[in-house]
Structure formats: C-alpha cells, structure tokens
Design a protein around this motif. Structure first.
Motif, PDB file in Angstrom:
ATOM      1  N   PRO A  42       0.793  -1.503  -0.113  1.00 24.48           N
ATOM      2  CA  PRO A  42       0.133   0.294  -0.131  1.00 24.48           C
ATOM      3  C   PRO A  42       0.753   1.271   0.008  1.00 24.48           C
ATOM      4  O   PRO A  42       0.697   2.424  -0.791  1.00 24.48           O
ATOM      5  CB  PRO A  42      -0.540  -0.145   0.977  1.00 24.48           C
ATOM      6  N   TYR A  43       2.415   0.861   0.584  1.00 27.20           N
ATOM      7  CA  TYR A  43       2.839   2.480   1.435  1.00 27.20           C
ATOM      8  C   TYR A  43       4.750   2.047   0.854  1.00 27.20           C
ATOM      9  O   TYR A  43       4.492   1.591   0.915  1.00 27.20           O
ATOM     10  CB  TYR A  43       3.008   3.138   2.177  1.00 27.20           C
ATOM     11  N   VAL A  44       4.682   3.061   0.165  1.00 33.45           N
ATOM     12  CA  VAL A  44       6.693   3.019  -0.442  1.00 33.45           C
ATOM     13  C   VAL A  44       6.474   4.182   0.654  1.00 33.45           C
ATOM     14  O   VAL A  44       6.312   5.490  -0.084  1.00 33.45           O
ATOM     15  CB  VAL A  44       6.521   3.372  -2.065  1.00 33.45           C
ATOM     16  N   ILE A  45       8.084   3.663   0.999  1.00 33.73           N
ATOM     17  CA  ILE A  45       9.002   5.007   1.553  1.00 33.73           C
ATOM     18  C   ILE A  45       9.870   5.607   0.871  1.00 33.73           C
ATOM     19  O   ILE A  45      10.921   4.256   0.529  1.00 33.73           O
ATOM     20  CB  ILE A  45       9.162   4.571   3.369  1.00 33.73           C
ATOM     21  N   ILE A  46      10.349   6.854   0.512  1.00 31.46           N
ATOM     22  CA  ILE A  46      11.160   6.924  -0.738  1.00 31.46           C
ATOM     23  C   ILE A  46      11.985   7.443  -0.011  1.00 31.46           C
ATOM     24  O   ILE A  46      11.594   9.047   0.414  1.00 31.46           O
ATOM     25  CB  ILE A  46      10.609   7.442  -1.614  1.00 31.46           C
ATOM     26  N   ILE A  47      13.910   7.325   0.622  1.00 31.26           N
ATOM     27  CA  ILE A  47      14.808   8.125   0.429  1.00 31.26           C
ATOM     28  C   ILE A  47      16.182   8.498   0.389  1.00 31.26           C
ATOM     29  O   ILE A  47      16.509   7.701  -0.832  1.00 31.26           O
ATOM     30  CB  ILE A  47      15.024   6.901   2.199  1.00 31.26           C
ATOM     31  N   GLY A  48      15.594   9.813  -0.582  1.00 34.39           N
ATOM     32  CA  GLY A  48      16.718  10.179  -1.243  1.00 34.39           C
ATOM     33  C   GLY A  48      17.753  10.844  -0.254  1.00 34.39           C
ATOM     34  O   GLY A  48      18.122  11.271   0.513  1.00 34.39           O
ATOM     35  N   GLU A  49      19.085  11.488  -1.191  1.00 38.65           N
ATOM     36  CA  GLU A  49      19.363  12.660  -0.803  1.00 38.65           C
ATOM     37  C   GLU A  49      19.425  14.022   0.025  1.00 38.65           C
ATOM     38  O   GLU A  49      19.614  14.128   1.211  1.00 38.65           O
ATOM     39  CB  GLU A  49      21.067  12.702  -1.743  1.00 38.65           C
ATOM     40  N   ASN A  50      18.175  15.094  -0.970  1.00 45.67           N
ATOM     41  CA  ASN A  50      17.744  15.839  -0.250  1.00 45.67           C
ATOM     42  C   ASN A  50      16.742  15.121   0.982  1.00 45.67           C
ATOM     43  O   ASN A  50      16.683  15.968   1.436  1.00 45.67           O
ATOM     44  CB  ASN A  50      16.978  15.643  -1.272  1.00 45.67           C
ATOM     45  N   GLU A  51      16.080  13.950   0.898  1.00 48.43           N
ATOM     46  CA  GLU A  51      15.172  13.583   1.910  1.00 48.43           C
ATOM     47  C   GLU A  51      16.083  13.509   3.523  1.00 48.43           C
ATOM     48  O   GLU A  51      15.528  14.146   4.684  1.00 48.43           O
ATOM     49  CB  GLU A  51      14.457  12.870   1.816  1.00 48.43           C
ATOM     50  N   LYS A  52      17.036  13.069   3.129  1.00 51.30           N
ATOM     51  CA  LYS A  52      18.153  12.899   4.476  1.00 51.30           C
ATOM     52  C   LYS A  52      18.888  13.813   5.300  1.00 51.30           C
ATOM     53  O   LYS A  52      18.694  13.880   5.704  1.00 51.30           O
ATOM     54  CB  LYS A  52      18.767  11.943   3.403  1.00 51.30           C
ATOM     55  N   ASN A  53      19.154  15.042   4.219  1.00 47.11           N
ATOM     56  CA  ASN A  53      19.284  16.879   4.826  1.00 47.11           C
ATOM     57  C   ASN A  53      18.636  16.939   5.384  1.00 47.11           C
ATOM     58  O   ASN A  53      18.733  17.809   5.600  1.00 47.11           O
ATOM     59  CB  ASN A  53      20.072  17.532   3.033  1.00 47.11           C
ATOM     60  N   ASN A  54      17.010  16.977   4.525  1.00 46.35           N
ATOM     61  CA  ASN A  54      16.163  17.415   5.551  1.00 46.35           C
ATOM     62  C   ASN A  54      15.328  16.814   6.936  1.00 46.35           C
ATOM     63  O   ASN A  54      15.023  17.255   7.192  1.00 46.35           O
ATOM     64  CB  ASN A  54      14.945  17.738   4.067  1.00 46.35           C
ATOM     65  N   ASN A  55      16.045  15.263   6.606  1.00 53.67           N
ATOM     66  CA  ASN A  55      15.652  14.858   8.446  1.00 53.67           C
ATOM     67  C   ASN A  55      13.764  14.286   7.915  1.00 53.67           C
ATOM     68  O   ASN A  55      13.503  14.310   9.075  1.00 53.67           O
ATOM     69  CB  ASN A  55      15.877  15.587   9.818  1.00 53.67           C
ATOM     70  N   GLU A  56      13.706  13.556   6.777  1.00 59.66           N
ATOM     71  CA  GLU A  56      12.549  13.199   6.105  1.00 59.66           C
ATOM     72  C   GLU A  56      12.810  12.828   5.009  1.00 59.66           C
ATOM     73  O   GLU A  56      13.502  12.034   4.613  1.00 59.66           O
ATOM     74  CB  GLU A  56      11.488  15.268   5.390  1.00 59.66           C
ATOM     75  N   TYR A  57      11.474  12.122   4.492  1.00 63.93           N
ATOM     76  CA  TYR A  57      11.111  10.781   3.491  1.00 63.93           C
ATOM     77  C   TYR A  57      10.004  10.850   3.019  1.00 63.93           C
ATOM     78  O   TYR A  57       8.976  12.012   3.108  1.00 63.93           O
ATOM     79  CB  TYR A  57      11.222   9.892   3.987  1.00 63.93           C
ATOM     80  N   VAL A  58       9.712  10.779   1.674  1.00 63.14           N
ATOM     81  CA  VAL A  58       8.677  10.743   1.453  1.00 63.14           C
ATOM     82  C   VAL A  58       7.649   9.279   1.088  1.00 63.14           C
ATOM     83  O   VAL A  58       8.221   8.144   0.631  1.00 63.14           O
ATOM     84  CB  VAL A  58       8.657  10.907  -0.461  1.00 63.14           C
ATOM     85  N   LEU A  59       6.179   9.781   1.398  1.00 62.04           N
ATOM     86  CA  LEU A  59       5.820   8.353   1.757  1.00 62.04           C
ATOM     87  C   LEU A  59       4.429   8.387   0.853  1.00 62.04           C
ATOM     88  O   LEU A  59       4.141   9.477   0.389  1.00 62.04           O
ATOM     89  CB  LEU A  59       4.677   8.849   3.350  1.00 62.04           C
ATOM     90  N   LYS A  60       4.877   7.561  -0.546  1.00 59.91           N
ATOM     91  CA  LYS A  60       3.489   7.495  -1.854  1.00 59.91           C
ATOM     92  C   LYS A  60       2.657   6.458  -1.593  1.00 59.91           C
ATOM     93  O   LYS A  60       2.749   4.789  -1.054  1.00 59.91           O
ATOM     94  CB  LYS A  60       4.701   6.678  -2.696  1.00 59.91           C
ATOM     95  N   ASN A  61       1.704   6.939  -1.469  1.00 55.01           N
ATOM     96  CA  ASN A  61       0.696   5.613  -1.306  1.00 55.01           C
ATOM     97  C   ASN A  61      -0.085   5.297  -2.766  1.00 55.01           C
ATOM     98  O   ASN A  61      -0.207   5.997  -4.198  1.00 55.01           O
ATOM     99  CB  ASN A  61      -0.973   6.894  -1.366  1.00 55.01           C
ATOM    100  N   MET A  62       0.034   3.773  -2.881  1.00 54.47           N
ATOM    101  CA  MET A  62       0.788   2.948  -4.001  1.00 54.47           C
ATOM    102  C   MET A  62      -1.092   2.659  -4.697  1.00 54.47           C
ATOM    103  O   MET A  62      -0.640   2.247  -5.939  1.00 54.47           O
ATOM    104  CB  MET A  62       0.988   1.921  -3.912  1.00 54.47           C
ATOM    105  N   TYR A  63      -1.828   3.296  -4.233  1.00 51.99           N
ATOM    106  CA  TYR A  63      -3.465   3.021  -5.020  1.00 51.99           C
ATOM    107  C   TYR A  63      -4.060   4.241  -5.160  1.00 51.99           C
ATOM    108  O   TYR A  63      -4.664   3.885  -6.301  1.00 51.99           O
ATOM    109  CB  TYR A  63      -4.213   2.822  -3.370  1.00 51.99           C
TER     110      TYR A  63
END
Length: 422
Positions: free
Chosen positions: A392-413
C-alpha cells in the motif's frame, strides 16, 4: 546432475502466500474464539503407536490409515483428533480437572481417494468437553453457540446448525422392534443429503417393512417448538426415546437462555459414527448447501472406553478447515485474497544506512509491517517490485530527504504522496 521434478502429492493442499494469509486469519478466528470460551489448547503427536490409534478402528477407517515401520515399532499417522484426545485423557486422568475443556487445531491424515474438496492431509479444529462419570447438558448447548460465533466472525454467509438426539432415533427404532437394524438404518439416514429421500427409503426397504413409518418420522417439520410438541404427541413410551426427547428439550431451553437462534431441530441428522449417543450436530451454509457440513459432532457417553475403565462422557464438534476453505474459494464465497504481506516498503535511493534504519525501527516499534528493499536495482525496478508485492505504501529516501531529516510517503493505490518529518 539430473533435476527432480518438483511435485506435490495428490490430496495435499498448498496455498500461495496471500491465500495462506486468509487461511491463517480463519484459523486464528477459530482458535481465539475457542480460547474465549475457556478451552485449553492440546497438541498431541502426529505419529502414535498403531495399536493405540486403532483400538476402536475398523472397516474403512482402518483402510485409510497411513502406517509405517520404524525398527520394531508399528506406527500410524493420526486420522482424527478425537482418538488422541481419548488416549490423552485416559493417560492423564489423575492430573486433569473435570470437566476438561480442550481445543486442538492440527493436521490429520487419511489415505482415501483424493477428489475435489477432499484431502488426504487436512486441518481439523476440534473442541470437546469431557466429564468424569457425568457431564451436564448445558455443554451440549454451548457448542453450537461457539460455532455460530466463529461463522459470524468469518463473514461467510448465513448458516444453520441442525440439531438432533440419537436417543430419539434409537428409541423410535426400538419401539418398532428394529433395535438389531438401528445402526445400519442410521447410516442410511445419514446419507440423505447426498442421495436424497427416495433413495434412502429404498435402502431402508431392504431392511424392514417400516420404511414409510421411518421416513414419515424423520420428515417431521415445523418450528423447533412445534417439532418437540409433535414428538411428544406421538406418545412413544420407549425409555430411550423419552430420555432423548427430554435431553433435546433441555438443550433447546439452554439455547434460549443463551439467546442463540441459528439452529434447527432436524430428525434426519443421525451422524453415522457409532460412538455418538446423544446430541448430534451438522452445520450447513444456507446459501451454499452444496458445500455440505462445515462443522459436525455430538455427544458420546464413553470417550476412552478402550483405554480405561473410567466412564468419561463428552461432547464435541469439529471444523474441517482445509475442506471448508477450499470449498469457499471454489464456490466464490471468498474471493482471491490480495492482502499485502508488507504494508510499508522502504526504498533507499543511495543504499541502506543509519537514516534508513531509524525509519525502519520507528515503524517496527509501532507494530507496522515494514520491510527494506534490498534489491541492487534501479528505482523503476524497485517500484515494480513494490507493485508485485501489492504494497500500500512506499517510503522513498533520497539525498534531499536525508539532508532535510524527512522522507516521502507514497500511496501506491491512488498515487498521492506527502513529506513526513522524521
């Protein structure tokens, strides 16, 4: 090296992961409900000494037993969970507290001809209450209440638990001087759902001239109270008949006290097995009668008579979960189950590091089903992997996300996504 063809034995069910999850869900519903009603778990060995398992066996049962030799030992795989229970209670009589309420969920083995919906290895889910010398009839009423709760939780449609008492049938046959034929007549009546009333009557005709009287008797219909009244109006004075009728009335009264209504008195319910002596049950789905009985059982006066001189009456019922699950799928009552194995899949763009595990551990600590994608592939291939898992959900971690202490939560539906601060 010559490769061996990967094959599964006929009559042995293997499910793909998503269907196995649903199977486990149903199994957990059964187990948790048994526990709710204070039944204690028991797990007896799959393999027993053959002479112990076969103490009362004979006929078709003995032909279906899987037997094996190990050294000088003659062994057998258990073919049900009732015989091992009898052995256990007789062996541990002095340590048990009676009434002894046990449940057992386990695989049993029968070497019968494999066919659609019938298996050689299958799960049985049993409950039994065992008494010491006596056992109150209130337990006969509690059994259908428990089964009803399980079927309601499974959400597989309306059902009816058909109820009878073997003593009523035996007393009726005794009143017709058919005691010598009663076992065979019961076996014939027990086939009525499979072969129909006409064929049952024809088979009974071969044994006795009273076939019409018997068919008329087992065809008594009406509400539960009306059936009891009609049985009383027959004025049959046979002692066994009167005892059975009184027991059935008592069980019905307890069911009323328990506010349970999903049962029907049915005089065709005989349960062909010899050891049933009183209350008997058969459970069918109203919208899918072709599935047959989904839970059956009854009362027996002497569970462990082949292992001890103690009189140990009991009452129990069994759900054949493997057969039930297969038939529910086959009938379309339950659909293809696509429940995800993983709810959250973490996809790190630049490899797994401490930041990745901080998120992973946070979700684990919240009892979420989370996994890290360890594939050494590009992002597109990792997303394809997530789709195949039905995540249902994918958590995406890139360089920008790590620099900002955050992550992207994507709803796959629905494709939506949002930024989550760690």
């Amino acid at each position: 090296m010559k490769l061996v063809e990967p094959r599964t034995l006929s009559g042995f069910m293997e499910l793909e992961p998503s269907s196995q999850l649903l199977f486990e869900k149903y199994k957990n519903i059964i187990e948790s409900t048994y526990q709710k009603y204070s039944f204690t778990p028991l797990d007896t060995p799959v393999i027993e000494y053959a002479n112990v398992l076969l103490a009362k066996a004979g006929g078709e049962t003995e032909k279906q037993i899987y037997r094996l030799k190990k050294g000088d030992n003659d062994l057998a795989l258990r073919f049900d969970l009732t015989v091992p229970l009898a052995k256990y209670v007789a062996k541990n009589y002095n340590e048990l507290v009676f009434p002894f309420k046990r449940y057992q969920i386990g695989k049993v083995y029968r070497g019968e001809r494999a066919q659609r919906g019938r298996f050689r290895e299958f799960y049985q889910c049993d409950i039994d209450v065992i008494g010491d010398e006596t056992l109150p009839l209130i337990y006969d009423a509690q059994i259908p209440v428990i089964i009803g709760e399980i079927l309601n939780k499974m959400e597989i449609g309306k059902y009816v638990i058909r109820l009878n008492n073997r003593k009523i049938l035996n007393g009726f046959f005794s009143n017709l001087n058919l005691t010598d034929f009663q076992t065979e007549i019961l076996r014939i009546i027990d086939k009525i759902d499979k072969i129909g009333a006409v064929e049952v009557e024809n088979e009974i005709k071969e044994l006795t001239k009273y076939s019409k009287e018997i068919m008329s008797f087992i065809s008594i219909t009406g509400s539960n109270d009306e059936i009891l009244r009609q049985l009383e109006e027959l004025k049959i004075e046979d002692e066994i008949f009167v005892e059975g009728l009184n027991e059935l009335k008592e069980v019905v009264n307890y069911l009323k006290l328990m506010k349970f209504n999903d049962y029907k008195i049915d005089l065709t319910i005989a349960r062909g097995l010899d050891y049933y002596t009183g209350t008997v049950y058969e459970t069918t789905l109203i919208n899918n009668p072709e599935i047959g009985s989904v839970a059956s059982g009854g009362r027996y006066e002497n569970l462990a008579g082949y292992y001890t001189n103690k009189k140990l009456p009991g009452v129990g019922i069994s759900i054949g979960l493997t057969r039930l699950f297969y038939n529910l799928l086959d009938a379309g009552v339950i659909k293809d189950y696509k429940k995800p194995i993983v709810d959250y899949l973490i996809i790190p763009m630049d490899g797994v590091d401490e930041f990745t595990f901080n998120i992973y551990n946070q979700y684990l600590n919240e009892n979420k089903k989370v996994e890290i994608c360890m594939l050494d592939k590009n992002f597109k291939q990792k997303m394809k992997y997530a789709n195949r898992l039905n995540v249902p959900y994918v958590i995406i971690i890139g360089e920008n996300e790590k620099n900002n202490n955050e992550y992207v939560l994507k709803n796959m539906y629905d494709g939506s996504q949002k930024i989550i601060k760690l």
